[in-house]
Design a protein around this motif. Structure first.
Motif, short mmCIF file in Angstrom:
data_model
loop_
_atom_site.label_atom_id
_atom_site.label_comp_id
_atom_site.label_asym_id
_atom_site.label_seq_id
_atom_site.Cartn_x
_atom_site.Cartn_y
_atom_site.Cartn_z
N THR A 12 0.85 -1.20 0.00
CA THR A 12 0.00 0.00 0.00
C THR A 12 0.89 1.25 0.00
O THR A 12 2.02 1.23 0.47
CB THR A 12 -0.94 0.02 1.23
OG1 THR A 12 -0.16 0.28 2.41
CG2 THR A 12 -1.70 -1.29 1.38
N GLY A 13 0.35 2.31 -0.57
CA GLY A 13 1.13 3.55 -0.66
C GLY A 13 2.36 3.36 -1.53
O GLY A 13 3.41 3.95 -1.30
N GLY A 15 2.73 4.10 -4.70
CA GLY A 15 2.81 5.00 -5.87
C GLY A 15 3.98 5.96 -5.81
O GLY A 15 4.23 6.71 -6.77
N ARG A 20 7.15 2.74 -3.18
CA ARG A 20 7.60 2.47 -4.55
C ARG A 20 8.91 1.65 -4.53
O ARG A 20 9.06 0.67 -5.26
CB ARG A 20 7.83 3.79 -5.31
CG ARG A 20 8.39 3.59 -6.70
CD ARG A 20 9.12 4.83 -7.22
NE ARG A 20 10.20 4.43 -8.09
CZ ARG A 20 11.44 4.12 -7.69
NH1 ARG A 20 11.77 4.18 -6.41
NH2 ARG A 20 12.34 3.74 -8.55
N ASP A 37 -2.27 2.40 -4.54
CA ASP A 37 -2.21 3.80 -4.05
C ASP A 37 -3.51 4.50 -4.39
O ASP A 37 -4.36 3.93 -5.08
CB ASP A 37 -1.00 4.55 -4.62
CG ASP A 37 -0.44 5.57 -3.62
OD1 ASP A 37 -1.21 6.43 -3.14
OD2 ASP A 37 0.76 5.50 -3.31
N ARG A 38 -3.64 5.73 -3.88
CA ARG A 38 -4.90 6.47 -4.04
C ARG A 38 -5.20 6.83 -5.49
O ARG A 38 -6.33 6.84 -5.91
CB ARG A 38 -4.82 7.80 -3.27
CG ARG A 38 -4.98 7.67 -1.81
CD ARG A 38 -4.80 9.02 -1.18
NE ARG A 38 -3.43 9.51 -1.31
CZ ARG A 38 -2.97 10.57 -0.68
NH1 ARG A 38 -3.76 11.28 0.07
NH2 ARG A 38 -1.71 10.94 -0.82
N CYS A 43 0.08 4.69 -9.47
CA CYS A 43 0.29 3.24 -9.56
C CYS A 43 0.85 2.87 -10.93
O CYS A 43 1.78 2.07 -11.04
CB CYS A 43 -1.02 2.49 -9.34
SG CYS A 43 -1.86 2.87 -7.81
N GLU A 61 -5.77 0.98 -7.87
CA GLU A 61 -6.20 2.27 -7.35
C GLU A 61 -7.16 2.02 -6.19
O GLU A 61 -8.19 1.36 -6.35
CB GLU A 61 -6.93 3.05 -8.46
CG GLU A 61 -7.39 4.43 -8.01
CD GLU A 61 -8.19 5.14 -9.09
OE1 GLU A 61 -8.64 4.48 -10.06
OE2 GLU A 61 -8.38 6.35 -8.95
N ASP A 63 -8.33 3.52 -1.97
CA ASP A 63 -8.17 4.27 -0.73
C ASP A 63 -8.23 3.24 0.40
O ASP A 63 -9.27 2.57 0.58
CB ASP A 63 -9.31 5.29 -0.62
CG ASP A 63 -9.26 6.08 0.68
OD1 ASP A 63 -8.56 5.65 1.62
OD2 ASP A 63 -9.93 7.13 0.75
N ALA A 91 1.06 2.62 3.48
CA ALA A 91 0.37 3.91 3.26
C ALA A 91 0.23 4.67 4.57
O ALA A 91 -0.08 4.08 5.60
CB ALA A 91 -1.00 3.67 2.64
#
Ligand SMILES: NC(=O)c1ccc[n+]([C@@H]2O[C@H](COP(=O)([O-])OP(=O)(O)OC[C@H]3O[C@@H](n4cnc5c(N)ncnc54)[C@H](O)[C@@H]3O)[C@@H](O)[C@H]2O)c1
Length: 275
Positions: A12-13, A15, A20, A37-38, A43, A61, A63, A91
């Motif tokens: 998660t998170g 991006g 990354r 990611d959001r 992404c 994608e 949340d 994230a």
């Protein structure tokens, strides 16, 4: 044989920043990676980078505070690559300010992303891991969980929560094949650090203070953090659960803080003299 060959991992998170870096390293070690990611564009950029290097990745994608989106993301990745073996709860958001300066909305958002997100993601992958009797969940905590650095109380509280969550979850699943650990980085050269430093009264001084406060004499790199995640995700860590790995250049041992406190921040020396 690469260290994460045939594993399916969701990060998660992922991006940007450290997430990354973990996604790219996991893919290089043979994992099929869900880049969550959001925003889709974030992404996609990481997925393109991984595919260009010959790796397997899928953009998710999502949340992490939204239960429906989390469920859909895990289902999409499982349908494409198979049961998720590795979850990295990376994230996070970091509102700055002392508690009386933090709005209830910022506090709630911080808890929602950093803690509820880790809860929802774990909840979504655990049934598959239980069926496979195999899995590794890694929560991204922070050295702030134990140090009490000034100006980020709400964030630090959530990071302490994640280390407790790793310990509690580890005992629940230890005999069922799922390992749960936390990683607590010190300061890492990353967009989160750049944004935080830029918002301070003297960014240049603050950046230098961050290098100086680590016993090793510098902040860490994203790759140095990713290395520990590769280990914890891999079968090399088969006897490691409930741990909190401090990847902090010795900061947690030394416990020093950057000297950029607000003018009215309590000075412990002065208080002692006043008494
Ligand atoms: N940078 C550091 O010095 C440092 C130190 C210790 C711990 N950490 C931790 O490492 C992790 C990554 O930090 P970073 O420096 O790369 O920061 P970052 O802000 O670049 O990364 C956080 C990522 O989380 C994503 N995100 C935020 N809210 C989300 C949501 N609701 N749903 C899905 N994704 C969401 C963001 O889009 C972003 O890509 C965080 O958990 C952070 O607390 C960072």
């Amino acid at each position: 044989m690469r260290r994460l060959q045939d594993k399916v991992a969701i990060i998660t998170g992922a991006g940007g920043g450290i997430g990354r870096g973990i996604a790219v390293r996991f893919a290089a070690e043979g994992a099929k990676v869900g880049v969550l990611d959001r925003r889709k564009s974030m992404c996609d950029a990481v997925v393109d980078e991984i595919r260009a290097a010959g790796g397997a990745a899928l953009a998710l994608e999502c949340d992490v505070t939204n239960e429906e989106q989390v469920t859909a993301a895990v289902e999409t990745l499982s349908a494409a690559f198979g049961t998720v073996n590795v979850l990295v709860n990376n994230a996070a958001v970091m509102p700055s300010g002392r508690i009386h300066e933090t709005s209830p909305e910022d506090f709630d958002r911080c808890v929602a992303v950093n803690l509820r997100g880790a809860f929802l993601m774990s909840r979504a992958v655990i049934p598959g891991m239980l069926a496979a009797r195999s899995g590794s969940i890694i929560h991204m905590a922070s050295v702030t969980a134990i140090l009490g650095l000034p100006g980020i109380a709400a964030y630090s509280m959530t990071k302490g929560g994640l280390t407790a969550l790793a310990r509690a979850m580890s005992t629940d699943y230890a005999r069922l094949g799922i390992r749960v650990n936390a990683v607590s980085p010190g300061t890492i050269d990353s967009p989160m650090l750049h944004n935080f430093v830029a918002a301070q009264s003297n960014p240049e001084l603050m950046r230098k203070a961050y290098d100086e406060m680590h016993p090793i004499g510098r902040v860490g790199t994203i790759d140095e953090v990713a290395s520990v995640f590769v280990f914890l995700a891999s079968d090399e860590a088969s006897f490691v659960t409930g741990a909190n790995y401090e990847v902090d250049g010795g900061l947690g041992v030394k416990g020093e803080q950057p000297q950029d406190k607000p003018a009215d921040y309590p000075d412990s020396k002065a208080s002692v003299l006043d008494i």
